[in-house]
Design an enzyme around this catalytic site. Structure first.
Site, PDB file in Angstrom:
ATOM      1  N   CYS A 127     -51.995 -44.132 -26.770  1.00 29.04           N
ATOM      2  CA  CYS A 127     -51.652 -42.932 -26.107  1.00 29.04           C
ATOM      3  C   CYS A 127     -51.075 -41.738 -26.818  1.00 29.04           C
ATOM      4  O   CYS A 127     -50.233 -41.749 -27.540  1.00 29.04           O
ATOM      5  CB  CYS A 127     -50.623 -43.271 -24.834  1.00 29.04           C
ATOM      6  SG  CYS A 127     -50.152 -41.786 -23.882  1.00 29.04           S
ATOM      7  N   CYS A 167     -43.044 -45.565 -20.041  1.00 28.18           N
ATOM      8  CA  CYS A 167     -43.900 -45.444 -21.010  1.00 28.18           C
ATOM      9  C   CYS A 167     -43.740 -46.855 -22.079  1.00 28.18           C
ATOM     10  O   CYS A 167     -44.648 -47.409 -22.502  1.00 28.18           O
ATOM     11  CB  CYS A 167     -43.907 -44.508 -22.056  1.00 28.18           C
ATOM     12  SG  CYS A 167     -44.234 -42.799 -21.289  1.00 28.18           S
ATOM     13  N   GLU A 173     -59.661 -43.476   1.621  1.00 29.10           N
ATOM     14  CA  GLU A 173     -59.742 -42.482   0.563  1.00 29.10           C
ATOM     15  C   GLU A 173     -59.513 -41.050   1.205  1.00 29.10           C
ATOM     16  O   GLU A 173     -58.720 -40.258   0.433  1.00 29.10           O
ATOM     17  CB  GLU A 173     -61.165 -42.589  -0.240  1.00 29.10           C
ATOM     18  CG  GLU A 173     -61.443 -43.879  -1.019  1.00 29.10           C
ATOM     19  CD  GLU A 173     -60.409 -43.575  -2.192  1.00 29.10           C
ATOM     20  OE1 GLU A 173     -60.168 -42.503  -2.704  1.00 29.10           O
ATOM     21  OE2 GLU A 173     -59.962 -44.724  -2.622  1.00 29.10           O
ATOM     22  N   CYS A 185     -45.800 -49.373 -20.325  1.00 23.80           N
ATOM     23  CA  CYS A 185     -47.367 -49.102 -20.317  1.00 23.80           C
ATOM     24  C   CYS A 185     -48.216 -49.934 -21.087  1.00 23.80           C
ATOM     25  O   CYS A 185     -48.187 -50.282 -22.348  1.00 23.80           O
ATOM     26  CB  CYS A 185     -47.508 -47.839 -20.931  1.00 23.80           C
ATOM     27  SG  CYS A 185     -49.399 -47.074 -20.795  1.00 23.80           S
ATOM     28  N   CYS A 217     -47.340 -44.638 -14.848  1.00 25.85           N
ATOM     29  CA  CYS A 217     -47.571 -43.411 -15.302  1.00 25.85           C
ATOM     30  C   CYS A 217     -47.446 -42.249 -14.429  1.00 25.85           C
ATOM     31  O   CYS A 217     -48.350 -41.420 -14.180  1.00 25.85           O
ATOM     32  CB  CYS A 217     -49.189 -43.242 -15.824  1.00 25.85           C
ATOM     33  SG  CYS A 217     -49.387 -42.117 -17.269  1.00 25.85           S
TER      34      CYS A 217
END
Length: 357
Positions: free
Chosen positions: A207, A198, A36, A201, A191
């Protein structure tokens, strides 16, 4: 009614997500935490080889805490944003002092460690232990701003607060490690910032940005400003054996504690440094006629830097000079063992091509 947002994202992840990242096998708190921190400001493909070298050399919290600072910075060298590495080791040392050499499974205790913010703490807890915490990294901010039609630059506190509230409402009851990874993968591979896919998606049926044709305008970009330009002169002194003189940077500020070249705000300041130190390092006759090398350009978050190198070759260091904590002659094959800023490392390893005087 369609399945929940999390259920659709997890179904997509099961087929298209990334399941073979090195920090997933095994997915220990230390490995999750390290990944991370490395992934802040850095892409997965860049991080993977650094992560593998780092854990091979420093496999756990105690090893990281006890490692010499130069070893940690050398392992990090090239990733940039070196405060991450310094905070990483400081956090490891705090874990040894306060938490018996382990990362704590507690949100507030994680948040108290250097270099760990709210989203990073949540990512560690959700991936390492499956605890139910929302993350909000750059990818998630972009996805949620589009999916819920949230206008305004996500870096603004009011907008960020709205996105955190949305992220909390979308959490599944189970599979938190997979859900956390799914969000990051979805934003990184589908995305995306530019030209998102899209039509592929899994959550496009509700959305807001997709329905309203606002995908390209969301999230609202950060207000632009022209970055200031700064200049500095660096001294590349090379002896007859090909060793170069390196100077450790101050403990705070740009490139803190890294090994770099002696530097001044301009040529006069850099040469003044040489005049002050050269009597103890090289013969006076060797200080004449440096060669000017190609300017090195480097971008920081808040400004752009132009480095103008002055180069001396074939120097004869005085025998009385010995390395100290802040100044040393280093052979080319030793450069990889030190933490050196990327533009300086590139300069040191590049062919010396002098400009015409």
């Amino acid at each position: 009614m369609s399945a929940s947002y999390a259920a659709r994202l997890l179904a997509w992840f099961d087929v298209h997500g990334r399941h073979d990242l090195p920090w997933q096998h095994p997915r220990t708190p230390y490995r999750v935490w390290l990944s991370e921190i490395m992934l802040q400001q850095t892409q997965v493909r860049v991080v993977i080889p650094y992560f593998e070298r780092f854990v091979a050399a420093l496999p756990d919290v105690r090893a990281l805490a006890a490692a010499p600072r130069d070893d940690v910075l050398a392992l990090w060298s090239g990733l940039g944003y070196y405060a991450r590495a310094r905070n990483l080791q400081a956090a490891a040392q705090a874990c040894v002092e306060r938490h018996d050499g382990e990362l704590p499974r507690d949100f507030d205790a994680l948040l108290a460690l250097p270099g760990i913010g709210r989203s990073t703490a949540a990512a560690i807890l959700s991936q390492a232990w499956g605890d139910r915490f929302a993350i909000l990294d750059g990818n998630v901010k972009r996805v949620l701003a589009r999916h819920h039609g949230v206008a305004g630059w996500p870096g603004l506190p009011k907008v960020e607060k709205t996105l955190w509230a949305i992220a909390d409402t979308l959490l599944p009851q189970t599979r938190m490690a997979d859900y956390t990874q799914a969000q990051m993968d979805f934003g990184a591979t589908l995305c995306t910032r530019h030209a998102p896919a899209c039509l592929l998606c899994p959550v496009n049926d509700d959305c807001v940005a997709f329905a309203q044709g606002r995908v390209e305008e969301l999230p609202t970009p950060k207000p632009t400003k022209t970055l200031p330009e700064r200049e500095a002169t660096v001294l590349l002194l090379e002896d007859r054996d090909g060793r170069v003189l390196l100077h450790r940077r101050p403990a705070t500020g740009v490139w803190a504690a890294l090994w770099s070249l002696p530097q001044g705000e301009d040529a006069d300041a850099a040469l003044a440094w040489l005049d002050a130190h050269a009597p103890n390092m090289i013969d006076a006759g060797d200080r004449d006629t440096p060669h000017r090398l190609q300017t090195v350009h480097h971008g920081f978050t808040h400004y752009r830097l132009q480095l103008h190198p002055l180069y001396w070759a074939g120097l004869a260091p005085r025998r009385a000079v010995r390395d100290n904590d802040d100044l040393r002659w280093v052979a080319r094959d030793e450069l990889a063992t030190l933490g050196i800023p990327a533009p300086i490392r590139t300069l040191l390893l590049s062919p010396r091509v002098a400009l015409e005087d």
